[in-house]
Design a protein around this motif. Structure first.
Motif, mmCIF file in Angstrom:
data_model
loop_
_atom_site.group_PDB
_atom_site.id
_atom_site.type_symbol
_atom_site.label_atom_id
_atom_site.label_comp_id
_atom_site.label_asym_id
_atom_site.label_seq_id
_atom_site.Cartn_x
_atom_site.Cartn_y
_atom_site.Cartn_z
ATOM 1 N N GLY A 299 0.892 -1.290 0.197
ATOM 2 C CA GLY A 299 -0.277 0.031 -0.090
ATOM 3 C C GLY A 299 0.710 1.164 -0.174
ATOM 4 N N ASP A 300 2.133 1.430 0.316
ATOM 5 C CA ASP A 300 3.000 2.345 0.353
ATOM 6 C C ASP A 300 2.895 2.360 -1.519
ATOM 7 O OD1 ASP A 300 3.346 1.520 2.628
ATOM 8 O OD2 ASP A 300 5.410 1.061 2.863
ATOM 9 N N VAL A 301 3.152 4.317 -1.291
ATOM 10 C CA VAL A 301 3.189 5.081 -2.988
ATOM 11 C C VAL A 301 4.778 5.860 -2.926
ATOM 12 C CG1 VAL A 301 2.395 6.096 -4.531
ATOM 13 C CG2 VAL A 301 0.835 5.081 -2.701
ATOM 14 N N THR A 302 5.585 5.243 -3.726
ATOM 15 C CA THR A 302 6.855 6.046 -4.298
ATOM 16 C C THR A 302 6.041 7.151 -4.792
ATOM 17 O OG1 THR A 302 7.475 4.640 -5.944
ATOM 18 C CG2 THR A 302 7.892 3.877 -4.386
ATOM 19 N N SER A 303 7.113 8.017 -5.079
ATOM 20 C CA SER A 303 7.217 9.354 -5.986
ATOM 21 C C SER A 303 8.380 9.561 -6.223
ATOM 22 C CB SER A 303 6.230 10.298 -5.560
ATOM 23 O OG SER A 303 7.010 10.464 -4.470
ATOM 24 N N GLU A 304 8.957 10.023 -7.618
ATOM 25 C CA GLU A 304 9.836 10.015 -7.496
ATOM 26 C C GLU A 304 10.029 11.607 -9.109
ATOM 27 O OE1 GLU A 304 10.005 6.343 -7.227
ATOM 28 O OE2 GLU A 304 9.102 7.486 -9.062
ATOM 29 N N VAL A 305 10.906 12.320 -9.490
ATOM 30 C CA VAL A 305 11.346 12.879 -10.195
ATOM 31 C C VAL A 305 11.903 12.645 -11.029
ATOM 32 C CG1 VAL A 305 11.124 15.925 -10.482
ATOM 33 C CG2 VAL A 305 9.915 14.738 -8.850
ATOM 34 N N ALA A 306 11.639 12.966 -12.555
ATOM 35 C CA ALA A 306 13.461 12.180 -13.791
ATOM 36 C C ALA A 306 13.052 13.515 -14.234
ATOM 37 C CB ALA A 306 12.752 11.697 -14.093
ATOM 38 N N ARG A 307 14.211 14.051 -15.489
ATOM 39 C CA ARG A 307 14.595 15.358 -15.723
ATOM 40 C C ARG A 307 14.671 14.497 -16.963
ATOM 41 N NH1 ARG A 307 16.562 20.164 -13.177
ATOM 42 N NH2 ARG A 307 17.555 18.763 -12.444
ATOM 43 N N ARG A 308 14.624 14.479 -18.527
ATOM 44 C CA ARG A 308 14.508 15.057 -19.037
ATOM 45 C C ARG A 308 16.188 15.444 -19.795
ATOM 46 N NH1 ARG A 308 10.881 14.495 -23.397
ATOM 47 N NH2 ARG A 308 9.264 15.620 -22.868
ATOM 48 N N GLN A 309 17.259 14.631 -20.177
ATOM 49 C CA GLN A 309 18.612 15.106 -20.313
ATOM 50 C C GLN A 309 19.129 15.962 -21.556
ATOM 51 O OE1 GLN A 309 20.709 14.740 -17.123
ATOM 52 N NE2 GLN A 309 18.584 14.449 -16.619
ATOM 53 N N ASP A 310 19.291 16.657 -21.744
ATOM 54 C CA ASP A 310 19.968 16.826 -23.154
ATOM 55 C C ASP A 310 19.955 15.926 -24.212
ATOM 56 O OD1 ASP A 310 20.107 19.823 -21.990
ATOM 57 O OD2 ASP A 310 23.022 19.390 -21.569
ATOM 58 N N ASP A 311 19.979 14.792 -24.110
ATOM 59 C CA ASP A 311 20.566 13.619 -25.718
ATOM 60 C C ASP A 311 18.769 13.513 -25.091
ATOM 61 O OD1 ASP A 311 20.423 12.089 -23.099
ATOM 62 O OD2 ASP A 311 21.576 10.745 -23.664
ATOM 63 N N GLY A 312 17.947 13.394 -25.027
ATOM 64 C CA GLY A 312 16.236 12.722 -24.857
ATOM 65 C C GLY A 312 15.806 11.983 -23.920
ATOM 66 N N SER A 313 17.502 11.984 -23.373
ATOM 67 C CA SER A 313 16.765 10.314 -21.876
ATOM 68 C C SER A 313 16.483 11.163 -20.802
ATOM 69 C CB SER A 313 18.294 9.824 -22.005
ATOM 70 O OG SER A 313 19.658 10.796 -21.477
ATOM 71 N N TRP A 314 16.098 10.486 -20.262
ATOM 72 C CA TRP A 314 15.303 10.390 -18.397
ATOM 73 C C TRP A 314 16.501 10.251 -18.000
ATOM 74 C CZ3 TRP A 314 11.233 13.955 -17.889
ATOM 75 C CH2 TRP A 314 10.460 14.223 -19.170
ATOM 76 N N LEU A 315 16.443 11.004 -16.496
ATOM 77 C CA LEU A 315 17.022 10.510 -15.604
ATOM 78 C C LEU A 315 16.122 10.946 -14.355
ATOM 79 C CD1 LEU A 315 21.231 11.233 -15.746
ATOM 80 C CD2 LEU A 315 19.831 9.032 -15.644
ATOM 81 N N TRP A 316 16.219 10.087 -12.650
ATOM 82 C CA TRP A 316 15.628 10.145 -12.113
ATOM 83 C C TRP A 316 16.622 11.449 -11.174
ATOM 84 C CZ3 TRP A 316 14.445 5.458 -9.789
ATOM 85 C CH2 TRP A 316 13.168 4.659 -10.527
ATOM 86 N N VAL A 317 15.489 12.403 -10.576
ATOM 87 C CA VAL A 317 16.631 13.932 -9.897
ATOM 88 C C VAL A 317 16.261 13.326 -8.443
ATOM 89 C CG1 VAL A 317 16.569 15.652 -11.417
ATOM 90 C CG2 VAL A 317 15.106 15.674 -10.957
ATOM 91 N N ILE A 318 14.917 13.585 -8.402
ATOM 92 C CA ILE A 318 14.179 12.664 -6.829
ATOM 93 C C ILE A 318 13.329 11.714 -6.330
ATOM 94 C CG2 ILE A 318 12.693 14.424 -4.718
ATOM 95 C CD1 ILE A 318 13.294 16.540 -6.408
ATOM 96 N N ASP A 319 13.839 11.474 -5.107
ATOM 97 C CA ASP A 319 13.362 9.752 -5.046
ATOM 98 C C ASP A 319 12.990 9.918 -3.826
ATOM 99 O OD1 ASP A 319 12.481 6.961 -5.333
ATOM 100 O OD2 ASP A 319 14.387 6.379 -5.603
ATOM 101 N N ARG A 320 11.526 9.518 -3.555
ATOM 102 C CA ARG A 320 11.176 9.902 -2.260
ATOM 103 C C ARG A 320 10.760 7.613 -2.033
ATOM 104 N NH1 ARG A 320 7.788 14.236 0.216
ATOM 105 N NH2 ARG A 320 9.856 14.816 1.293
ATOM 106 N N TYR A 321 10.586 7.196 -1.028
ATOM 107 C CA TYR A 321 9.763 5.622 -1.353
ATOM 108 C C TYR A 321 10.036 5.020 0.481
ATOM 109 C CZ TYR A 321 14.596 3.628 -2.066
ATOM 110 O OH TYR A 321 16.371 3.565 -1.974
ATOM 111 N N CYS A 322 9.509 3.821 1.061
ATOM 112 C CA CYS A 322 9.994 3.609 1.396
ATOM 113 C C CYS A 322 9.808 2.610 1.771
ATOM 114 C CB CYS A 322 8.747 3.966 2.707
ATOM 115 S SG CYS A 322 7.956 3.338 4.273
ATOM 116 N N VAL A 323 10.778 1.964 2.134
ATOM 117 C CA VAL A 323 11.185 0.728 2.355
ATOM 118 C C VAL A 323 11.050 -0.210 3.281
ATOM 119 C CG1 VAL A 323 13.460 -1.316 2.255
ATOM 120 C CG2 VAL A 323 13.771 1.170 0.906
ATOM 121 N N THR A 324 10.372 -1.447 3.279
ATOM 122 C CA THR A 324 9.581 -1.964 4.757
ATOM 123 C C THR A 324 10.345 -3.334 4.843
ATOM 124 O OG1 THR A 324 8.124 -3.473 3.133
ATOM 125 C CG2 THR A 324 7.011 -1.015 3.828
#
Length: 119
Positions: free
Chosen positions: A94-119
């Motif tokens: 039931g936990d929910v993760t949330s992440e923010v990714a940013r498009r890079q100059d080459d069009g690829s994506w990488l995460w910049v913020i990651d929030r999750y819960c490891v149980t």
């Protein structure tokens, strides 16, 4: 386990989460770390934050060494606005993760913020 995506850019933010899980299950710490920008931040829970690839690498090394495995959940569709994307997964507990990714100059994506819960 051979990862055919290793070293290849991720051009769909929806692919970041499945890659993180598959690489974590394979013990591929470098592959996990490669999914983040150099100054990304992870909220590890309990008031602990790690920032930057070196700290992220150490954090994932701890998790892999512990033998814990990330759960596969129900990934929500990415919400994309320009060069930013919000990704999210509802985990089996039931936990929910949330992440923010940013498009890079080459069009690829990488995460910049990651929030999750490891149980």
């Amino acid at each position: 386990m051979n990862d055919p995506t290793k070293g290849k850019p991720v051009y769909d933010p929806q692919q970041l989460e499945p890659l993180l899980i598959s690489r974590q299950h394979a013990g591929d710490i470098e592959g996990m770390t490669a999914l983040f920008e150099s100054d990304a931040v992870i909220d590890c829970g309990g008031g602990r934050f790690v920032r930057g690839r070196d700290a992220i690498r150490r954090y994932y090394a701890e998790i892999v060494a512990s033998g814990r495995k990330f759960a596969t959940g129900e990934q929500r569709p990415a919400l994309v606005c320009g060069d930013l994307a919000l990704t999210s997964t509802r985990l089996p507990d039931g936990d929910v993760t949330s992440e923010v990714a940013r498009r890079q100059d080459d069009g690829s994506w990488l995460w910049v913020i990651d929030r999750y819960c490891v149980t």
